[in-house]
Motif scaffolding. Sequence first.
Motif: not given
Length: 575
Positions: A330-351
């Motif tokens: 899904a690339g870097i420009h999407r919100p994510y969750r991981f496993g059974d954790t609920s915090a939403t993780v956003f990712f820096r566009d390093d470029g």
Amino acid sequence: MDSDSRTPVVLFWHMHQPGYQDCQTGQFQFPWVYLHTIKDYSDMAAHLEAHPNARAVVNFAPILLEQIETYLVHIERWRHGAGEIGDPLLAALVAETLPEPGSPGFLDLMEKCLRANQDRIINRFPAYARLAELAGLYRKKPAIQRYMSPMLLTDLLVWYHLGWMGETIRRENHCVQSLQEKGGQFSWDDRCALMEVIFEILAGIGPRYRHLAQIGQVELSVSPYTHSMLPLLIELASAREAMPEIVLPAFERYPGGDLRVAWQLEQAKRVFRRFFSVEPTGCWASEGGLSQATLAYLDAHGFSWTASGDSVIRNSIHHARTADSSVPDAGIHRPYRFGDTSATVFFRDDGLSDLIGFTYADWHASDAVGDLVHHMENIAAQGNPESRSVISVILDGENAWEYYPENGFHFLDELYEVLENHPALRLTTYRDLVADPVSKTVTLPHLVAGSWIYGTFSTWIGDPDKNRAWELLCEAKCHYDRLMDNGSLNAEQKEAAQLQLAICEGSDWFWWFGDYNPAQIVSDFEHLYRKHLVNLYDLIGYPAPASVFQQLSQGSGAPERGGTMRPGHDRNDNA
């Protein structure tokens, strides 16, 4: 879902400094807290105030907030004749008598007044440049140092603080303007007037950002109390998830690290609430350092979002697809969750972020903003209307602007001007994106531990000098645990020791160890780190071992931007 069809853009500015104050003496060892406050933290607030339709996320490390507060207390006591300013450089600005010309104290202050960007700060002001040239002459010819005028140091002290002044202050403050016009031969009254300006700027930081948050223009977020690297406190071996061959310290893990992570987060929230009177919803885990276990701690402490660098999500996608090839990228420009954790993780566009940090400083502001926004428009055009891209630009709020003309004034003004009313892009915050999602959250089974720098922890562990620093900390923590539990310390002593331990846990010490960093900065930070460890031993009543007094690291490198910033991707990595 938000009815605004524009692509959300989050400008995230992270403000932090480590613990520079010697807790035993009360003296600040380095002036970077108050200097970055008058230059950068004030400017970053002013740009937002000048563009009321702009929005941003501003993150503060709690130990930075507390140190700003300490400076205010010191200056207020000095103003009333009830105490001294606990920073040698700031105190010298208003000292009625200064060290004699040619003396070690004189030369030390002279050198400190030259620690500024030569091109963007010193050479910008002809009077400052002439003083720097004279100082260089005296440095090269010690025999003539006895003939120095005391006024050289007086004027250097004033110009150093004028040079570090925020551009928005410089353009509006009559005292600053009049001192610049005077140019030299500054009186003690001139210096006291400049101190009043510094005090007003420091005093305004908390209220200004609090107001920006209250009117909804800024979301304020927090880092762990002393900007510690949480995944490594939990499990040193988490570094192997992204770097399987990394050499780790002799200790298998940091003793009691899980309890320290909980303390760091809870203390961070307490300080944040005291300064801003609200509960933080987001946590920038120091340097974007995350692991699956770290996400669980953020959940447990009520944080709804966090963020990291794009190499972390790329590593995590690769890990998931290795186990199950049907997992989409899904690339870097999407919100994510991981496993059974609920915090939403956003990712820096390093470029995009690294263009601001390392490229645009030498561009004309309009060209730089035009190029950046053009990249954003291309990302937006590729998005799915039903699940829009989220563009994250994440950057230190202090270090880049020293390399820009006029502290980045024109670039930042133009950036907010263009983005606050852009037809295809809209500035927003992570809190709003979590509360009212415009992009479907992607779920992956596991976050591969890493930071925003290269997607690894190599900046903080793995190098022999960094590993030795961890071993010294682990050894001190073992003694700390034993003496905290044996009943020899009272409640006040325990609290002081706990705070001192937290300072030792800061990530900045490990950042600077290694030959690739500049020698002067490595020397400064390794000396201060060892001083903090010695203070910890003193507080728990245990003699510091000889190893704590031995030099840890000796830099000899010349990294880009002096090493205060790093690109998100290794420049040798074509990924």
